[in-house]
Each structure stands twice: as structure tokens, then as C-alpha cells.
Scaffold this active site. Sequence first.
Site, mmCIF file in Angstrom:
data_model
loop_
_atom_site.group_PDB
_atom_site.id
_atom_site.type_symbol
_atom_site.label_atom_id
_atom_site.label_comp_id
_atom_site.label_asym_id
_atom_site.label_seq_id
_atom_site.Cartn_x
_atom_site.Cartn_y
_atom_site.Cartn_z
ATOM 1 N N CYS A 114 28.415 72.485 17.053
ATOM 2 C CA CYS A 114 28.969 71.084 16.251
ATOM 3 C C CYS A 114 28.277 69.874 17.083
ATOM 4 O O CYS A 114 28.039 68.612 16.606
ATOM 5 C CB CYS A 114 30.134 71.169 16.073
ATOM 6 S SG CYS A 114 30.709 72.477 15.026
ATOM 7 N N HIS A 250 31.633 63.746 13.794
ATOM 8 C CA HIS A 250 31.440 65.209 13.260
ATOM 9 C C HIS A 250 32.442 65.412 12.114
ATOM 10 O O HIS A 250 33.758 65.046 12.317
ATOM 11 C CB HIS A 250 31.806 66.129 14.353
ATOM 12 C CG HIS A 250 31.736 67.626 14.123
ATOM 13 N ND1 HIS A 250 30.899 68.118 13.136
ATOM 14 C CD2 HIS A 250 32.392 68.413 14.356
ATOM 15 C CE1 HIS A 250 31.181 69.352 12.833
ATOM 16 N NE2 HIS A 250 32.317 69.711 13.401
ATOM 17 N N ASN A 280 32.392 71.133 6.732
ATOM 18 C CA ASN A 280 31.765 71.083 8.161
ATOM 19 C C ASN A 280 30.590 71.869 8.228
ATOM 20 O O ASN A 280 30.480 73.145 8.255
ATOM 21 C CB ASN A 280 32.699 71.993 9.139
ATOM 22 C CG ASN A 280 32.264 71.922 10.672
ATOM 23 O OD1 ASN A 280 31.172 71.334 10.649
ATOM 24 N ND2 ASN A 280 33.342 72.057 11.387
#
Length: 323
Positions: A114, A250, A280
Site C-alpha cells: 500500500c 491511503h 482499498n
Amino acid sequence: MTLRSVIIGTGSFLPKRRVSNAELAERVDTTDEWIVERTGIRFRHIAGDDETTSTLATAAARSAIESAGIEATSIDLIVLATATPDQTFPASATRVQTALGINDCVAFDVAAVCSGFLYAVQVADSMIRAGAHKRALVIGAETFSRILDWEDRATCVLFGDGAGAIVLEGQESAEQGGRGILATRLHADGRYNDLLYVDGGPSSTGTVGKLRMKGREVFRHAVVNLAAVMSESLAAAGLSSDEVDWVVPHQANARILDATARKLGLAPGKVVVTVDQHANTSAASVPLALDTAVRDGRIKQGDLIVLEAMGGGFTWGAAVVRF
């Protein structure tokens, strides 16, 4: 005069298939209410059989190149952040390069999950400021749906597929706080491998494996680490949180975004949130959110923005950018 890497274009791309929480509830033991309450997620996009990480990355790259108003062949560096490449090798960045019609440029992948896009940004920025390259395409792209365990409701509801990209160009500036990347800070701590990982790989199991996560522990580390690295990067740029126009985080979990903003004393209205629509998307989430906010007019030229992310490894980082 100072040479800086300036963002001259942004782009993004999402697969056509959009999956709601209600549709997921038909497949796994969950509900729309359960997902929204714990994550803020309402929809995610899932790649089709004809879509791969490199095809999503290429579409996002084309969008960024068009936004920048340049020819693809003027790009001399491609850095693609992904944890879900098309192949073990060669790098998916080379597939993007070929699809864009660029016959010769440096092209490689970066794997930091990520946080991958932030790692890719610092790599490209360093190479530009060193004078090795003039114009870079930095991409975050993922097809996380291919590594999810669809029987595990704690993880499969959290992720989606997508891609985002920026074009960086080296420009000379006489202003101390002029446009460009002002500071970046990256971190990693491999002691926390077992909190967020994939249980496979070419060297260990010979399989792709599936994503495994201990969500509560990840949440706790994320809030602390993200607030710390944002403060660290702002200090490195000689700035304070009061001067920030937008935070582009994020997009992992709405509760993490809220907790991080509170820890830094930032107004929730300064945080770009897309997790409700995209879930996500790992390395793609920051550039996806950035492009969304640029195109809807929230982020304008001259704004001070902070990009931040944390992912498996653990890895985490932040970048302060004068857009």
C-alpha cells in the site's frame, strides 16, 4: 535555482465492474451495514477476465499523459508500484512501456504494497533531481481481487482493483516553497510481517497465495505511524500542519483516516476520501484519490498537499508536495 519534480499531470482508471456491499453479501456472510460501520466502504471495482494490473496501469498512464499535455515518447522513466504484477517477471512497467509506444526508457516495478506509490514517488524524484531523467511516469496499480480469500469476510470486503498515475517533470525553481515535491520520508519494519501478508510466493510455496491480515493490530499501528510520518515530512519541508491545504491518504479504512486527521489536528474537510467508492486499492489508492480531487476541482495548482500511506511489511511514508 533548485531542481524539483513537479506534478504536471494526473490520471486514474477503474475496472468496469462495480460491486456493492449488497452484492458481496450474497457471496459471503456479511451485510452492507456491517461493512459501512467498520470501514466506510460502500463499493469497489473488480477487474474482469480481460483486465490485468498492466492494462489498468496503462489506462491510468494514458489519462495522466493527456492531462499533462505531452507526448508519451517524451517520458524517459516509468516506475510502477504494485504487489500484484502480471508476471513474476519481467516487470509490469515494461508492459506499460510497450503499450504506450515508448521504445526505450528505464522501466521497473517497486513492491511496497500500500505504500508502494510513495516509494515510487521518492525513487522517481531522486532520479530526476540527480539529473538522470527529465520526465517520469509514476503509477500505482493493483488487481488485489486475484489474491483475496473470498471465504474470509474480514478481508475480502476491504479491497478493490484500480490504478492511478502522475507525470513528474524536472523544473528549476527560485522559490523555496515553489511547485514540486518538497520532502519525502519512508519507513519499513519487517518485524510486523505476520500482521499483513500474503501466504505464498515463488520462492516459498511456488504459489501466488492469499492475503492475510490481523485488522485490529494493523489499525493501531497505522494511526500512530501515519501521523508520525506526516509530521516528520512536514518538518523536513519546514512547514506545519496549519499550512496544509489537502491530505491525500491511503484509502484503507474511513476510521483510520478520521483518527489520523484528529491526531494531527486537521479538519476532516481537508482530507480527500474515496474509500467509500473504491475500497482499498493498495498502491493505487493515493494516486486514485489525488486524481479524483484534481479533476473535481478541490486540489488546485499552488495547493500544499500531503500524500501518505502504510501497508504490509510494515512499510509507510509521506510526501509533501506543492501542487
